[in-house]
Design a protein around this motif. Structure first.
Motif, PDB file in Angstrom:
ATOM      1  N   GLY A 123      55.081  50.592  39.456  1.00  0.00           N
ATOM      2  CA  GLY A 123      55.595  49.535  38.589  1.00  0.00           C
ATOM      3  C   GLY A 123      54.498  48.894  37.774  1.00  0.00           C
ATOM      4  N   ALA A 124      54.801  47.736  37.218  1.00  0.00           N
ATOM      5  CA  ALA A 124      53.858  46.993  36.396  1.00  0.00           C
ATOM      6  C   ALA A 124      53.100  46.002  37.261  1.00  0.00           C
ATOM      7  N   LEU A 125      51.766  46.025  37.176  1.00  0.00           N
ATOM      8  CA  LEU A 125      50.920  45.108  37.934  1.00  0.00           C
ATOM      9  C   LEU A 125      50.646  43.883  37.067  1.00  0.00           C
ATOM     10  N   ILE A 126      51.138  42.734  37.507  1.00  0.00           N
ATOM     11  CA  ILE A 126      51.040  41.493  36.737  1.00  0.00           C
ATOM     12  C   ILE A 126      50.063  40.565  37.450  1.00  0.00           C
ATOM     13  N   ASP A 127      48.902  40.341  36.831  1.00  0.00           N
ATOM     14  CA  ASP A 127      47.851  39.515  37.427  1.00  0.00           C
ATOM     15  C   ASP A 127      47.819  38.145  36.754  1.00  0.00           C
ATOM     16  N   TYR A 128      47.688  37.114  37.571  1.00  0.00           N
ATOM     17  CA  TYR A 128      47.620  35.752  37.036  1.00  0.00           C
ATOM     18  C   TYR A 128      46.750  34.899  37.939  1.00  0.00           C
ATOM     19  N   VAL A 129      46.235  33.797  37.386  1.00  0.00           N
ATOM     20  CA  VAL A 129      45.404  32.856  38.131  1.00  0.00           C
ATOM     21  C   VAL A 129      46.017  31.476  38.039  1.00  0.00           C
ATOM     22  N   LEU A 130      46.131  30.811  39.188  1.00  0.00           N
ATOM     23  CA  LEU A 130      46.640  29.443  39.241  1.00  0.00           C
ATOM     24  C   LEU A 130      45.499  28.503  39.619  1.00  0.00           C
ATOM     25  N   PRO A 131      45.238  27.474  38.818  1.00  0.00           N
ATOM     26  CA  PRO A 131      44.222  26.497  39.214  1.00  0.00           C
ATOM     27  C   PRO A 131      44.695  25.660  40.389  1.00  0.00           C
ATOM     28  N   ALA A 132      43.762  24.972  41.013  1.00  0.00           N
ATOM     29  CA  ALA A 132      44.084  24.217  42.228  1.00  0.00           C
ATOM     30  C   ALA A 132      45.109  23.127  41.979  1.00  0.00           C
ATOM     31  N   ALA A 133      45.151  22.587  40.779  1.00  0.00           N
ATOM     32  CA  ALA A 133      46.047  21.460  40.509  1.00  0.00           C
ATOM     33  C   ALA A 133      47.467  21.880  40.169  1.00  0.00           C
ATOM     34  N   THR A 134      47.763  23.170  40.186  1.00  0.00           N
ATOM     35  CA  THR A 134      49.105  23.632  39.814  1.00  0.00           C
ATOM     36  C   THR A 134      50.132  23.173  40.841  1.00  0.00           C
TER      37      THR A 134
END
Length: 368
Positions: A123-134
């Motif tokens: 499938g599609a590999l979806i990479d993301y980053v969430l900051p600590a304040a999210t």
């Protein structure tokens, strides 16, 4: 600074200049600034001598002492970090995803005592980053080239446990889908390249919606009150020779079959409810007998006989869905003819069922 020692090999990424990988006698290191700074890159990698490194398309491959090798799937996010190390909420560029329509049975799984690593997810590999304040849930949505919603996932989606009693195969074959993660840090979510499953179909009917055909899509990430987008290309399996027109034809017929399955399942569920209600009312033997005729018994698809009951229509549609989407390619003439036959049967049965349902429910007292 903080660099590796006893270096065996250094390789630069073939796409992003300044992104370097170094193999040492004990581990693997990465530099995002052309070697000025290095950091360990050994997550899930045992202490081992890295003897060689190569970049194959979007994958990092290392050879270790003793003729072993490891593959890191999809380093596109690393390239994005080397180009721009900005912190905060990020949705990384998407590597092209290949639609691999594997057969349902691939042979006996290897014994657990043999050394092996998991294959990359399909499938599609979806990479993301969430900051600590999210705060709040994380949502990932997929849209087609016309802007229509294909599928949507949320970090609040429940994780369904595997029901071993309903498995037709060994649990080793089952991949449980996981929702997006909402904690701070870098995460990878896998979209299996299917449309959302419509209401009315249960997991035992089908684990997912129809296949998404090759084409251009958009990935949307919503988190912490912000929304980001990235384009995604879904490509055909290079091992199969199927035209885009054939993929589109398969998709259209598969969607029609899916809609017919939903219609049929809803009538069968309603019939089951009516049957239970009639069982509590005296003097409804004639209605119960008529309902039994409408429901009927399962009948195999094929031959010259058209389905005549709701259950046999359902069986035909299930078999057709598997036949049409079981392999890449345009629907066969038999698939098209079979769907025309079962569609006519369904269109004939539905008004009969609606009339019967109205009569039967009039005899069943309303629950209090």
């Amino acid at each position: 600074q903080g660099g590796p020692n006893s270096v065996n090999v250094v390789r630069e990424d073939t796409v992003q200049r300044g992104l370097l990988f170094a193999g040492t006698e004990r581990s693997l290191f990465v530099s995002f600034d052309d070697g000025d700074h290095w950091q360990p890159f050994d997550h899930a990698l045992p202490t081992t001598s890295v003897r060689d490194i190569t970049i194959h398309d979007n994958d990092l491959v290392i050879a270790t002492h003793g003729r072993g090798f490891y593959v890191l799937d999809d380093i596109v996010p690393l390239r994005a970090l080397a180009a721009d190390a900005a912190a905060g909420l990020r949705l990384f560029p998407e590597a092209a995803a290949y639609r691999v329509n594997e057969p349902r049975f691939l042979g006996t799984p290897k014994p657990k005592d043999e050394p092996l690593s998991p294959n990359p997810p399909l499938g599609a590999l979806i990479d993301y980053v969430l900051p600590a304040a999210t705060s709040g849930p994380v949502q990932i949505a997929i849209y087609d080239s016309a802007g229509a919603l294909v599928n949507r996932f949320s970090s609040t989606d429940p994780v369904k446990p595997i029901d071993l009693a309903k498995l037709a195969v060994a649990p080793e074959w089952v991949v449980s889908p996981r929702p997006p993660i909402a904690t701070a840090g870098h995460h990878r979510f896998v979209w299996d390249l299917h449309y959302s499953k419509p209401g009315g179909l249960k997991d035992e009917d089908t684990p997912a919606g129809v296949w998404a055909p090759p084409g251009r899509y958009t990935v949307e990430l919503t988190a912490g009150g912000r929304t980001l987008w990235q384009p995604l290309a879904v490509l055909a399996d290079p091992r199969v020779q199927v035209s885009q027109a054939d993929f589109n034809a398969e998709f259209q017929v598969a969607k029609q079959i899916e809609q017919a399955r939903v219609r049929t399942r809803r009538m069968i569920e309603a019939a089951t409810d009516v049957k239970a209600g009639l069982g509590k009312v005296a003097g409804t033997d004639a209605l119960t007998a008529e309902l039994k005729q409408l429901l009927g018994e399962e009948a195999p698809m094929g031959g010259a006989t058209a389905p005549t009951t709701l259950t046999s229509v359902s069986e035909w549609l299930d078999n057709l869905a598997q036949a049409v989407e079981g392999a890449d390619g345009a629907p066969t003439p038999d698939n098209v003819r079979g769907f025309a036959v079962v569609s006519a049967a369904l269109d004939s049965l539905e008004p009969r069922w609606r009339a019967f349902e109205a009569t039967a429910r009039a005899r069943i007292p309303a629950s209090r």
